[in-house]
Design a protein around this motif. Sequence first.
Motif, mmCIF file in Angstrom:
data_model
loop_
_atom_site.group_PDB
_atom_site.id
_atom_site.type_symbol
_atom_site.label_atom_id
_atom_site.label_comp_id
_atom_site.label_asym_id
_atom_site.label_seq_id
_atom_site.Cartn_x
_atom_site.Cartn_y
_atom_site.Cartn_z
ATOM 1 N N ASP A 149 0.845 -1.018 0.030
ATOM 2 C CA ASP A 149 0.067 0.059 0.000
ATOM 3 C C ASP A 149 0.891 1.267 0.101
ATOM 4 O O ASP A 149 0.343 2.306 0.417
ATOM 5 C CB ASP A 149 -0.827 -0.065 1.134
ATOM 6 C CG ASP A 149 -0.262 -0.037 2.591
ATOM 7 O OD1 ASP A 149 0.986 -0.121 2.508
ATOM 8 O OD2 ASP A 149 -0.862 0.234 3.541
ATOM 9 N N ARG A 151 2.641 4.708 -1.012
ATOM 10 C CA ARG A 151 2.097 5.727 -1.799
ATOM 11 C C ARG A 151 2.762 5.922 -3.278
ATOM 12 O O ARG A 151 4.060 5.435 -3.339
ATOM 13 C CB ARG A 151 2.424 7.054 -1.120
ATOM 14 C CG ARG A 151 1.750 8.242 -2.055
ATOM 15 C CD ARG A 151 1.520 9.619 -0.913
ATOM 16 N NE ARG A 151 3.060 10.215 -0.919
ATOM 17 C CZ ARG A 151 3.196 11.101 -2.065
ATOM 18 N NH1 ARG A 151 2.682 11.086 -3.063
ATOM 19 N NH2 ARG A 151 4.506 11.645 -2.113
ATOM 20 N N ARG A 152 2.189 5.752 -4.336
ATOM 21 C CA ARG A 152 2.427 5.537 -5.578
ATOM 22 C C ARG A 152 2.954 6.970 -6.196
ATOM 23 O O ARG A 152 2.108 7.673 -6.806
ATOM 24 C CB ARG A 152 1.390 4.983 -6.341
ATOM 25 C CG ARG A 152 0.950 3.473 -6.037
ATOM 26 C CD ARG A 152 -0.253 3.206 -6.345
ATOM 27 N NE ARG A 152 -0.341 2.632 -7.859
ATOM 28 C CZ ARG A 152 -1.466 1.871 -8.129
ATOM 29 N NH1 ARG A 152 -2.523 2.072 -7.674
ATOM 30 N NH2 ARG A 152 -1.464 1.857 -9.675
#
Length: 184
Positions: A149, A151-152
């Motif tokens: 999960d 952060r992209r």
Amino acid sequence: MAVSPPVCDFGAPWHDFRLPATDGKLYGLTDVAGPRGTLVMFICNHCPYVRSIIDRIVRDARQMQAAGIGVVAISANDAERYPEDGPEQMKVMADRHAFSFPYLYDETQQVARAYGAECTPDFFGYNAAGELQYRGRFDSSARTAGPADARRELLDAMLQIAETGKGPKNQVPSMGCSIKWKTA
């Protein structure tokens, strides 16, 4: 030894190229540029930093392409000293991971030098006008993948560039293996 490139030089122009791809075709900047932005990334096959995120790169590249962002990957490593990074193995990697973007080989290393690439992975995010707006990391991953999960950061930045033409002011530099330059 890990290398970290400099932060984004906002507004720096992109550099044209004409390089062979794993699909047997030659590609130039106009062939890969997207109407809303373009991501030029320097990767290679053997680097653990690239290997840890290659499936995430492929996933996010598809999302960028759907948003009108062109995506291209370039390997510039010296394939004589690092045969795993040569064209034949690049094709294997592109096929294995179902790249939706061209994977180009910069045998002379002139393109990598023009861009100022320093490591793999090294990401250069441009707006539709060809102005650099992102030179940061993919996400918090390093030699091993970060949390699922995470952060992209690259995807978020490129989608922002597609919408506004401007990248985020705060960017965390990428980190990876040094480009394997040929000896003179």
